[in-house]
Design a protein around this motif. Structure first.
Motif, mmCIF file in Angstrom:
data_model
loop_
_atom_site.group_PDB
_atom_site.id
_atom_site.type_symbol
_atom_site.label_atom_id
_atom_site.label_comp_id
_atom_site.label_asym_id
_atom_site.label_seq_id
_atom_site.Cartn_x
_atom_site.Cartn_y
_atom_site.Cartn_z
ATOM 1 N N GLY A 150 -11.257 0.408 -12.312
ATOM 2 C CA GLY A 150 -9.967 0.330 -12.861
ATOM 3 C C GLY A 150 -8.941 1.324 -12.029
ATOM 4 O O GLY A 150 -7.765 1.219 -11.645
ATOM 5 N N TRP A 151 -9.499 2.564 -11.810
ATOM 6 C CA TRP A 151 -8.590 3.570 -10.851
ATOM 7 C C TRP A 151 -8.331 3.210 -9.592
ATOM 8 O O TRP A 151 -7.083 3.276 -9.089
ATOM 9 C CB TRP A 151 -9.368 4.917 -10.881
ATOM 10 N N ILE A 152 -9.277 2.533 -8.700
ATOM 11 C CA ILE A 152 -9.087 2.199 -7.405
ATOM 12 C C ILE A 152 -8.262 0.916 -7.471
ATOM 13 O O ILE A 152 -7.453 0.781 -6.683
ATOM 14 C CB ILE A 152 -10.472 1.762 -6.789
ATOM 15 N N ALA A 153 -8.573 -0.012 -8.466
ATOM 16 C CA ALA A 153 -7.677 -1.301 -8.463
ATOM 17 C C ALA A 153 -6.209 -0.993 -8.751
ATOM 18 O O ALA A 153 -5.308 -1.579 -8.216
ATOM 19 C CB ALA A 153 -8.204 -2.130 -9.470
ATOM 20 N N SER A 154 -5.989 0.168 -9.412
ATOM 21 C CA SER A 154 -4.485 0.658 -9.552
ATOM 22 C C SER A 154 -3.795 0.914 -8.493
ATOM 23 O O SER A 154 -2.757 0.709 -8.330
ATOM 24 C CB SER A 154 -4.538 1.651 -10.691
ATOM 25 N N TYR A 155 -4.733 1.683 -7.739
ATOM 26 C CA TYR A 155 -3.919 2.242 -6.286
ATOM 27 C C TYR A 155 -3.711 0.947 -5.293
ATOM 28 O O TYR A 155 -2.954 1.006 -4.519
ATOM 29 C CB TYR A 155 -4.721 3.074 -5.589
ATOM 30 N N GLY A 156 -4.663 0.170 -5.433
ATOM 31 C CA GLY A 156 -4.422 -1.247 -4.508
ATOM 32 C C GLY A 156 -3.463 -1.896 -5.118
ATOM 33 O O GLY A 156 -2.359 -2.527 -4.209
ATOM 34 N N VAL A 157 -3.001 -2.176 -6.239
ATOM 35 C CA VAL A 157 -1.801 -2.870 -6.597
ATOM 36 C C VAL A 157 -0.519 -2.260 -6.531
ATOM 37 O O VAL A 157 0.418 -2.745 -5.858
ATOM 38 C CB VAL A 157 -2.221 -3.262 -8.221
ATOM 39 N N SER A 158 -0.655 -0.858 -6.628
ATOM 40 C CA SER A 158 0.530 -0.101 -6.652
ATOM 41 C C SER A 158 0.848 -0.129 -5.055
ATOM 42 O O SER A 158 1.925 0.146 -4.596
ATOM 43 C CB SER A 158 0.266 1.239 -6.823
ATOM 44 N N ALA A 159 -0.094 -0.018 -4.066
ATOM 45 C CA ALA A 159 0.236 0.149 -2.747
ATOM 46 C C ALA A 159 1.122 -1.102 -2.181
ATOM 47 O O ALA A 159 1.837 -1.149 -1.277
ATOM 48 C CB ALA A 159 -1.288 0.058 -1.985
ATOM 49 N N ALA A 160 1.034 -2.318 -3.006
ATOM 50 C CA ALA A 160 2.073 -3.335 -2.749
ATOM 51 C C ALA A 160 3.072 -3.576 -3.349
ATOM 52 O O ALA A 160 4.156 -3.734 -2.727
ATOM 53 C CB ALA A 160 0.912 -4.686 -3.151
ATOM 54 N N VAL A 161 2.937 -2.845 -4.318
ATOM 55 C CA VAL A 161 4.325 -2.944 -5.650
ATOM 56 C C VAL A 161 5.275 -1.982 -5.002
ATOM 57 O O VAL A 161 6.478 -2.168 -5.056
ATOM 58 C CB VAL A 161 3.830 -2.864 -6.858
ATOM 59 N N ILE A 162 4.869 -0.551 -4.671
ATOM 60 C CA ILE A 162 5.598 0.326 -4.528
ATOM 61 C C ILE A 162 6.572 0.199 -3.582
ATOM 62 O O ILE A 162 7.781 0.476 -3.639
ATOM 63 C CB ILE A 162 5.077 1.813 -4.554
ATOM 64 N N PRO A 163 6.202 -0.244 -2.101
ATOM 65 C CA PRO A 163 7.108 -0.623 -1.389
ATOM 66 C C PRO A 163 8.282 -1.433 -1.535
ATOM 67 O O PRO A 163 9.411 -1.299 -1.035
ATOM 68 C CB PRO A 163 6.414 -1.077 -0.085
ATOM 69 N N LEU A 164 8.001 -2.324 -2.478
ATOM 70 C CA LEU A 164 8.856 -3.593 -2.825
ATOM 71 C C LEU A 164 9.880 -2.897 -3.797
ATOM 72 O O LEU A 164 11.257 -3.122 -3.704
ATOM 73 C CB LEU A 164 8.279 -4.695 -3.396
ATOM 74 N N MET A 165 9.405 -1.723 -4.516
ATOM 75 C CA MET A 165 10.290 -1.092 -5.457
ATOM 76 C C MET A 165 11.080 -0.350 -4.828
ATOM 77 O O MET A 165 12.326 0.016 -4.965
ATOM 78 C CB MET A 165 9.695 -0.357 -6.708
ATOM 79 N N LEU A 166 10.712 0.425 -3.541
ATOM 80 C CA LEU A 166 11.395 1.223 -3.051
ATOM 81 C C LEU A 166 12.623 0.705 -2.105
ATOM 82 O O LEU A 166 13.756 1.192 -2.144
ATOM 83 C CB LEU A 166 10.540 2.174 -1.946
ATOM 84 N N LEU A 167 12.129 -0.555 -1.658
ATOM 85 C CA LEU A 167 13.225 -1.494 -0.983
ATOM 86 C C LEU A 167 14.256 -1.809 -1.908
ATOM 87 O O LEU A 167 15.461 -1.686 -1.589
ATOM 88 C CB LEU A 167 12.432 -2.583 -0.291
ATOM 89 N N TYR A 168 14.026 -2.158 -3.203
ATOM 90 C CA TYR A 168 15.003 -2.563 -4.094
ATOM 91 C C TYR A 168 16.033 -1.239 -4.567
ATOM 92 O O TYR A 168 17.384 -1.363 -4.199
ATOM 93 C CB TYR A 168 14.500 -2.993 -5.434
ATOM 94 N N VAL A 169 15.347 -0.061 -4.591
ATOM 95 C CA VAL A 169 16.345 0.981 -5.116
ATOM 96 C C VAL A 169 17.050 1.610 -3.868
ATOM 97 O O VAL A 169 18.074 2.304 -4.112
ATOM 98 C CB VAL A 169 15.387 2.089 -5.958
ATOM 99 N N THR A 170 16.647 1.496 -2.754
ATOM 100 C CA THR A 170 17.426 2.097 -1.659
ATOM 101 C C THR A 170 17.927 1.308 -0.847
ATOM 102 O O THR A 170 18.888 1.525 -0.224
ATOM 103 C CB THR A 170 16.334 2.730 -0.670
#
Length: 317
Positions: free
Chosen positions: A294-314
């Motif tokens: 669960g730990w490693i999967a969470s980082y895999g998913v966030s690695a894809a989602v975080i850039p999209l969220m950063l693009l949205y907020v910035t």
């Protein structure tokens, strides 16, 4: 944004790989070194950076005190996702108690701190400190006792749970937040020399926490628990973002401080699980394979989602 993002994940990857290296070649020192690195980060570097960031936050207003409610709601939504996934898949108590911490604990103090600081500066870190005000209370007062209650060790279940207000990490975090707020509200000007501290304390604190994870991390049963782990990671992100959107709307916080508050909340909603989310499984003899997958999967998913969220907020926000 791209440079900050690469810098952030460069620290994470370097720390994790270095921790794995030490675990393999200096295994006899791994546990003690991991504990020392964790204590330095959680009991000095990160709390002090929060303290000096809150001290300098401009325009402290009552609207900002809705942030702890949003943060607590995000954490609790993760716990709910963990319980729902456990029930749907008919997990055993040891498996459920391993996945619930992974679902509910968010990496706010280390990775969240670093990303928010890199993208939004010190004011973002101060907003983050308010967002995570109830974090330790929920973790040490709720999540850890829940995991402990599912332990197969009768003696472990019988021992009295450690009171949250006696936990040193909680006390230090509470002191850092309250002291920073009091100095801010008292109008006492922060010494100029403290400004430079944030720029090395936050990255170093993140590095030490990731390094400590690498020192003790192992991944078994990845194929068995992969679907569970991915479903949990996606579910917690969707639930957290939904909670943040609803509460920002209810509390009228979308435009506060030129969207700084809403940007911080949205970024934190897609953070991966905390570095210490696998700790309950180790402490209470739960299913380590479930927790680590669960730990490693969470980082895999966030690695894809975080850039999209950063693009949205910035850019788009």
């Amino acid at each position: 944004m791209n440079q900050a993002f690469l810098f952030t994940f460069g620290i994470i990857i370097t720390g994790f790989i270095l921790g794995l290296f030490f675990q393999r070649y200096f295994n006899q020192f791994a546990s003690k070194l991991s504990l020392a690195a964790t204590k330095i980060a959680l009991m000095s570097l990160i709390p002090f950076s929060v303290f000096i960031s809150l001290w300098q936050l401009e325009q402290m207003r009552m609207e900002l005190f809705y942030l702890p409610v949003i943060g607590a709601s995000v954490i609790l939504s993760g716990a709910l996702v963990g319980k729902i996934v456990s029930a749907k898949l008919s997990l055993t108590d040891k498996q459920a108690a391993a996945i619930v911490p992974v679902a509910s604990m968010y990496n706010l103090g280390a990775l969240g701190n670093l990303i928010v600081f890199s993208i939004l500066g010190e004011d973002g870190v101060a907003v983050l400190a308010l967002f995570k005000l109830f974090e330790e209370l929920i973790y040490f007062g709720g999540i850890f006792p829940y995991a402990k209650s599912k332990s197969q060790d009768a003696e472990m279940r019988a021992t009295q749970n450690k009171r949250v207000w006696k936990d040193p990490i909680f006390l230090i975090a509470l002191t850092a937040v309250s002291s920073g707020l009091l100095l801010n509200l008292a109008g006492i000007e922060r010494p100029q020399f403290l400004y430079s501290f944030t720029y090395w304390m936050i990255p170093l604190g993140t590095f030490l926490l990731v390094f400590s994870v690498g020192l003790t991390f192992n991944l078994k049963g990845g194929k068995i628990w992969r679907n569970l782990a991915i479903a949990t990671a996606l579910g917690r992100n969707i639930a957290a973002v939904t909670v943040v959107i609803v509460l920002l709307t209810v509390f009228g916080l979308w435009q506060v401080d030129d969207r700084l508050v809403s940007s911080v909340c949205l970024i934190l909603a897609v953070m991966p699980t905390a570095f210490m989310s696998t700790l309950p499984s180790v402490l209470y003899d739960l299913d380590n394979d479930v927790a680590n997958t669960g730990w490693i999967a969470s980082y895999g998913v966030s690695a894809a989602v975080i850039p999209l969220m950063l693009l949205y907020v910035t850019v788009l926000g």
